[in-house]
Design a protein around this motif. Structure first.
Motif, short mmCIF file in Angstrom:
data_model
loop_
_atom_site.label_atom_id
_atom_site.label_comp_id
_atom_site.label_asym_id
_atom_site.label_seq_id
_atom_site.Cartn_x
_atom_site.Cartn_y
_atom_site.Cartn_z
N UNK A 120 12.34 -27.63 13.29
CA UNK A 120 12.01 -28.27 12.01
C UNK A 120 13.14 -29.18 11.54
N UNK A 121 14.37 -28.68 11.66
CA UNK A 121 15.53 -29.49 11.26
C UNK A 121 15.66 -30.72 12.16
N UNK A 122 15.57 -30.50 13.46
CA UNK A 122 15.74 -31.62 14.41
C UNK A 122 14.68 -32.70 14.19
N UNK A 160 11.79 -34.60 21.60
CA UNK A 160 12.34 -33.23 21.53
C UNK A 160 11.54 -32.35 22.48
N UNK A 161 12.25 -31.69 23.39
CA UNK A 161 11.65 -30.69 24.28
C UNK A 161 12.02 -29.33 23.73
N UNK A 162 11.03 -28.49 23.45
CA UNK A 162 11.27 -27.15 22.88
C UNK A 162 10.75 -26.11 23.86
N UNK A 163 11.65 -25.27 24.36
CA UNK A 163 11.27 -24.29 25.38
C UNK A 163 11.63 -22.89 24.94
N UNK A 164 10.69 -21.97 25.16
CA UNK A 164 10.92 -20.56 24.86
C UNK A 164 11.15 -19.79 26.15
N UNK A 165 11.79 -18.63 26.01
CA UNK A 165 11.99 -17.72 27.15
C UNK A 165 11.16 -16.47 26.90
N UNK A 166 10.37 -16.09 27.87
CA UNK A 166 9.44 -14.98 27.72
C UNK A 166 10.08 -13.67 28.13
N UNK A 167 9.66 -12.59 27.47
CA UNK A 167 10.09 -11.27 27.88
C UNK A 167 9.23 -10.78 29.04
N UNK A 168 7.97 -11.17 29.05
CA UNK A 168 7.05 -10.86 30.13
C UNK A 168 6.13 -12.07 30.26
N UNK A 183 2.15 -16.37 24.52
CA UNK A 183 2.81 -17.62 24.88
C UNK A 183 2.01 -18.84 24.42
N UNK A 184 0.69 -18.80 24.54
CA UNK A 184 -0.12 -19.95 24.13
C UNK A 184 0.01 -20.21 22.64
N UNK A 185 0.02 -19.13 21.85
CA UNK A 185 0.17 -19.27 20.39
C UNK A 185 1.53 -19.84 20.04
N UNK A 186 2.58 -19.36 20.73
CA UNK A 186 3.93 -19.84 20.45
C UNK A 186 4.06 -21.33 20.73
N UNK A 187 3.52 -21.78 21.86
CA UNK A 187 3.64 -23.20 22.21
C UNK A 187 2.83 -24.07 21.26
N UNK A 188 1.69 -23.57 20.80
CA UNK A 188 0.91 -24.34 19.80
C UNK A 188 1.69 -24.52 18.51
N UNK A 189 2.43 -23.47 18.11
CA UNK A 189 3.26 -23.57 16.90
C UNK A 189 4.31 -24.65 17.07
N UNK A 190 4.92 -24.69 18.23
CA UNK A 190 5.98 -25.69 18.49
C UNK A 190 5.40 -27.10 18.49
N UNK A 191 4.22 -27.26 19.06
CA UNK A 191 3.56 -28.56 19.04
C UNK A 191 3.26 -28.97 17.60
N UNK A 192 2.80 -28.02 16.78
CA UNK A 192 2.49 -28.31 15.39
C UNK A 192 3.70 -28.70 14.57
N UNK A 193 4.89 -28.24 15.01
CA UNK A 193 6.13 -28.58 14.29
C UNK A 193 6.74 -29.89 14.78
N UNK A 194 6.08 -30.56 15.73
CA UNK A 194 6.53 -31.90 16.11
C UNK A 194 7.24 -32.01 17.44
N UNK A 195 7.24 -30.95 18.25
CA UNK A 195 7.86 -31.06 19.57
C UNK A 195 7.04 -31.99 20.45
#
Length: 620
Positions: free
Chosen positions: A154-156, A164-172, A182-194
């Motif tokens: 959000x700040x960036x 901006x490339x935003x990448x998460x690391x999964x536990x499984x 994972x699909x929900x998390x990536x959708x959130x990042x897309x919605x924030x402008x990544x």
């Protein structure tokens, strides 16, 4: 052509690991500092990736923020290190590759203790340094904590229009650490402008592809993947990644088929892995449609909270006066005296026997072993202390699962004394987590989830005590820690021993607003030498001058000194029972007859108080 324009029509190859190569060269220091001291070495690695086929490289700035550089005393070098890193990458890239400014996650898999405000301050400082040097885009990578990444993104996005490339690391493969799909998390990042969303680190190609099977093609952004080479092996005192570069080549088309347009490598990858990807996908056309594989439904799991053999201590102490007694496990293998003491304490009517976890870093019989025998042979409630000092996250969780399996549900979560204070000063202290995170871990187990967010198939039912040291200069600060521990999940508190009525009153006035009850710690003194040792050498314990003077007068009368210590404690019990329901007696030197007498006295005084209350209520 801009970075994003290229991604619209072709797959781009990114670079691989920086730290893996530096580590393989024998470098054992702050990798980011090498931007200043060994720029040619960093540039050489960048060039090696470009020669291998990378269209995109990232700056050597993963941990170049205030929080992480502080571990090396480099917290004042954030600007110099980040600026040098961008210059090194640009010199290596020339016109042959795009340069992404890398910013790594701070809330690792084992701790969420860094506040959002600290993260914001640290991130902004590093962000501005990278933007001032003119990077082609930003890479936010290795984020286990989605809240952290959302905050940073959000700040960036407000500060720059760069990609901006935003990448998460999964536990499984299917979920983040907090169980977010994972699909929900990536959708959130897309919605924030990544502009690019994806996965990196922790997983190799196999599991990362399994995760990507559940990910829909983004509408307004592109997908990325930076898999690890393999799981790390530990040989000859060093970590090794043994991933075969040809295995990466064989998996390249599978990444394309899942919609990935930016493909690089993370831990363990080398220029050979990137060359393998490039040999298959350099300038390849990306797919525009895919079929998402739905994650199979899990078998229904019983998540009912299991029944307890004993009611939680926090419920008991809220209703009536309660006495618990610490009886340390022995240092030697003979347990005869320990069990004699446990039987005497049971006869005195205590609610629980508490078992320390190698207190003062001194080796004793494992408390869970004695706790199980106390439970099964004497039908007494064991309260097991758990220290963060001796076990890593794996060991702590395994230990807790074992306690649950044995039906021992009462625990005290403590950080633990450093190993250097004990009888094995060469031993190392682990401290993967602090008592705060340990409390959080136990509370999460009570929800049926491991600390990493995996489903355990069953809930635990732990009652969580936390430690409270009232023997500090500023009690208000100590109470703030209690409030924080309550937020993390503490059910009640057990204090370090108190040795004055004034301190008891001060503790009451400063904690009466808390929702969690408190067991006041009291330790009978046995001699003047004992009092002086506790006062001067044991962390967290202070004894009033008046008490030490009383014990000093009986220096040559050992039996009278013991009686004096008992009488002092009885006086403290009288005051404590007027203010608190919980009394926590600490047995000195396995002299259980002392605490048995004090436990019986406490119960007698508690009955008298209850009787007086009943009489007064009747005549009102």
């Amino acid at each position: 052509m801009s970075f994003l324009e290229k991604l619209k029509n072709q797959i781009l190859i990114a670079d691989g690991a920086m730290g893996t190569l530096l580590y393989s060269y024998g470098t054992d220091c702050c990798f980011e500092e090498l931007n200043l001291s060994h720029p040619e070495q960093i540039q050489h690695i960048h060039k090696a990736y470009i020669e291998a086929g990378a269209d995109v490289i990232q700056t050597n700035t993963y941990a170049a923020n205030y929080l992480k550089l502080g571990r090396y005393g480099l917290e004042d070098s954030v600007k110099e290190i980040n600026s040098a890193a961008v210059r090194n990458a640009k010199l290596a890239a020339g016109q042959d590759a795009y340069v992404l400014g890398t910013l790594g996650g701070n809330r690792g898999i084992k701790s969420n203790s860094i506040t959002i405000e600290e993260l914001k301050r640290s991130f902004r400082e590093q962000l501005y340094c990278l933007l001032l040097e003119g990077v082609d885009g930003l890479l936010l990578e290795t984020f286990y904590d989605l809240e952290e990444l959302e905050t940073i993104l959000t700040i960036a996005r407000k500060e720059t229009k760069l990609p901006i490339i935003a990448q998460v690391s999964l536990q499984e493969p299917g979920n983040l650490q907090d169980r977010t799909p994972v699909n929900d998390a990536l959708k959130k990042l897309e919605g924030l402008g990544a502009d690019v969303i994806g996965l990196n680190c922790r997983l190799g190609p196999h599991h990362m592809l399994l995760a990507l099977e559940q990910v829909e093609l983004p509408v307004h952004s592109f997908l990325s993947a930076y898999p690890n080479a393999s799981l790390p092996a530990y040989m000859d005192g060093k970590f090794h990644y043994e991933g075969d570069a040809d295995y990466f080549r064989k998996s390249a088309q599978a990444f394309r088929n899942e919609g990935v347009r930016l493909l690089g490598g993370c831990c363990g990858t080398t220029p050979e892995h990137i060359r393998a990807f490039a040999s298959e996908l350099k300038n390849a056309v990306p797919i525009v449609e895919k079929v998402v594989k739905l994650k199979p439904k899990k078998i229904s799991i019983d998540h009912r909270t299991p029944e307890r053999e004993y009611p939680p201590l926090q419920d008991i102490v809220k209703e009536r006066p309660s006495v618990i007694v610490e009886l340390d496990p022995p240092r030697k293998l003979d347990t005869t005296k320990f069990f004699e003491g446990a039987k005497a304490l049971k006869k005195a009517g205590i609610d629980a026997i508490t078992l320390a976890d190698n207190s003062l870093a001194t080796v004793r019989i494992a408390n869970e072993a004695l706790g199980y025998r106390v439970k099964t042979e004497l039908d007494m409630r064991p309260l097991i202390h758990i220290s963060c000092r001796d076990r890593n996250i794996i060991g702590l969780q395994s230990h807790l699962m074992g306690l649950h399996t044995l039906g021992m549900n009462d625990v005290l979560a403590i950080t633990g004394d450093p190993a250097r204070v004990g009888d094995f000063p060469g031993a190392s202290s682990v401290y993967d987590v602090s008592s705060f995170e340990l409390i959080q871990m136990i509370k999460q187990l009570n929800e049926g989830l491991s600390f990493s967010g995996k489903d355990l198939g069953q809930k635990t039912n732990f009652s969580i005590a936390a430690a409270f040291n009232p023997n500090v200069r500023t009690l208000e600060k100590a109470v703030k820690r209690l409030e924080k521990k309550i937020e993390y999940g503490a059910d009640y508190f057990i204090t370090q021993p108190v040795f004055s009525e004034e301190k008891l009153i001060e503790v009451y006035e400063n904690t009466k607003h808390l929702s969690a009850p408190i067991y006041i710690g009291l330790m009978p003194l046995t001699s003047s030498k004992n009092a002086e040792f506790l006062h001067n050498e044991v962390p967290g314990i202070k004894i009033a001058d008046s008490i030490r003077d009383r014990m000093a007068k009986l220096n040559d009368q050992p039996e009278q000194a013991v009686r004096e210590g008992i009488e002092i404690t009885k006086s403290l019990i009288d005051t404590a029972l007027d203010l608190f329901n919980g009394i926590y007696l600490i047995t000195p030197f396995l002299r259980y007859e002392i605490t048995a007498e004090l436990a019986a006295y406490t119960n007698q005084r508690a009955n008298e108080i209850r009787g007086n209350f009943y009489v007064e209520s009747t005549f009102q």
